[in-house]
Write an enzyme that holds these catalytic residues in place. Structure first.
Site, PDB file in Angstrom:
ATOM      1  N   ARG A  34      35.434-112.481  58.021  1.00 55.73           N
ATOM      2  CA  ARG A  34      36.023-111.659  56.961  1.00 55.73           C
ATOM      3  C   ARG A  34      36.456-112.463  55.729  1.00 55.73           C
ATOM      4  NH1 ARG A  34      36.196-109.205  61.453  1.00 55.73           N
ATOM      5  NH2 ARG A  34      36.618-111.294  62.189  1.00 55.73           N
ATOM      6  N   THR A  35      37.235-113.512  55.957  1.00 54.89           N
ATOM      7  CA  THR A  35      37.855-114.187  54.813  1.00 54.89           C
ATOM      8  C   THR A  35      36.793-114.804  53.914  1.00 54.89           C
ATOM      9  OG1 THR A  35      39.671-114.666  56.298  1.00 54.89           O
ATOM     10  CG2 THR A  35      39.700-115.779  54.175  1.00 54.89           C
ATOM     11  N   LYS A  64      31.651-138.019  57.409  1.00 57.52           N
ATOM     12  CA  LYS A  64      31.517-139.465  57.125  1.00 57.52           C
ATOM     13  C   LYS A  64      32.873-140.107  56.857  1.00 57.52           C
ATOM     14  CE  LYS A  64      27.515-138.086  54.506  1.00 57.52           C
ATOM     15  NZ  LYS A  64      27.077-137.980  53.113  1.00 57.52           N
ATOM     16  N   ARG A  85      39.616-123.099  54.111  1.00 58.49           N
ATOM     17  CA  ARG A  85      40.178-122.842  55.453  1.00 58.49           C
ATOM     18  C   ARG A  85      40.067-124.146  56.226  1.00 58.49           C
ATOM     19  NH1 ARG A  85      39.051-117.882  59.446  1.00 58.49           N
ATOM     20  NH2 ARG A  85      40.534-117.010  57.954  1.00 58.49           N
ATOM     21  N   HIS A 113      48.351-117.836  56.215  1.00 60.04           N
ATOM     22  CA  HIS A 113      47.121-117.164  55.779  1.00 60.04           C
ATOM     23  C   HIS A 113      47.548-116.156  54.701  1.00 60.04           C
ATOM     24  CE1 HIS A 113      43.203-115.567  55.707  1.00 60.04           C
ATOM     25  NE2 HIS A 113      42.998-115.287  56.978  1.00 60.04           N
TER      26      HIS A 113
END
Ligand code: CP
Length: 300
Positions: A34-35, A64, A85, A113
């Protein structure tokens, strides 16, 4: 909040070119449906473009050993805003501290969130017609649930709200949230018996047990304790609404037909609201520099 909600209501009516020429970068170090997709869709619907790294944890140069600070400095020269995120709490804040462009936290570990909280509140506004004077039950894994933490913070800006937290004993909401609510004089309590409190609730906010953030033993002890069943649905008043940030798993066990047709089930409308709320947020962040368009949000 109300300005943004009204703006989201306006933007849902049709397509716009408000962010033409702007680029959004999405960096997701944790899974998302969703996000990420709603942010990307929001940018495209506003006439902007999106650059992304598929599964940043595996395919970006983080593998890396590149630091988040270096990553955002570089991405900041390619895009106009970054959505991040990350699995580590506080990482979006670290990125924002050094980034030359706006950084939006799309979820940081078990921290926050915030855009989910905005879309949750927008859903309450649309479903109840108000953002004060209601009783909400928050149910599930409140220890790792960043959505309930962020939503609790937003409640600090509202009036006459009563919160009831219901969770397995080892998955209770954090002390920092309780202290915050006390400081803002928001009424809250903890309960164990879901059936007892369902009939009075205006909003029932369910969450899943976050298996990925705990041991197998903790998960086994937490799952299945609070499940929405047809029996429980019969205790909920007709004007109440059931929200869930999604994805939902075993904590919702109602037939598909009920899920599709019962107006109290609001979580798919909630997910859709995420698109319009994120359009409003992107516009607020990025459109203030666009000259000559009448269709702008008053920011001052
Ligand atoms: N609600 C939410 O954050 O969903 P995703 O994990 O699918 O983005």
């Amino acid at each position: 909040m109300l300005t943004l909600f009204q703006r989201a209501d306006h933007l849902r009516k049709g397509s716009h070119e408000l962010l033409r020429g702007k680029i959004l970068a999405t960096l997701f170090y944790e899974p998302s449906t969703r996000t990420r997709l709603s942010f990307e869709s929001a940018m495209l619907k506003l006439g902007g473009q999106v650059i992304t790294t598929e599964n940043a944890k595996e395919f970006s140069s983080a593998v890396k050993g590149e630091s988040m600070e270096d990553t955002v400095r570089v991405v900041g020269s390619y895009a106009d805003a970054i959505v991040i995120r990350h699995f580590e709490e506080g990482m979006a804040k670290r990125a924002a501290a050094i980034s030359p462009i706006p950084v939006i936290n799309a979820g940081d570990g078990k921290g926050q969130h915030p855009t989910q909280a905005m879309l949750d509140m927008y859903t309450i506004y649309r479903e109840l017609g108000r953002i004060d004077k209601f009783k909400i039950i928050m149910v599930g894994d409140l220890a790792h649930g960043r959505t309930t933490r962020s939503l609790s913070y937003l409640f600090g800006k509202c009036k006459n709200i009563e919160i009831i937290f219901i969770s397995p004993e080892h998955l209770k909401i954090g002390e920092d949230i309780k202290e915050y609510l006390d400081r803002h004089q928001i009424s809250w309590k903890e309960e164990q018996d879901l059936n007892k409190v369902l009939p009075d609730a205006d909003i029932i906010y369910l969450t899943r047990i976050q298996k990925e953030r705990m041991s197998q033993e903790q998960y086994e002890n937490g799952k299945g304790k609070y499940i929405l069943t047809p029996d429980k649905m019969s205790l909920i008043k007709p004007t109440a609404r059931i929200l869930h940030p999604l994805p939902h798993v075993e904590e919702i066990a109602i037939p598909l037909e009920m899920e599709q047709n019962d107006p109290r089930i609001a979580y798919f409308r909630q997910a859709e609201n995420g698109l319009y709320m994120r359009m409003a947020l992107l516009e607020m962040l990025l459109n203030k520099r666009i000259k000559g368009t009448k269709d702008t949000l008053p920011l001052e």
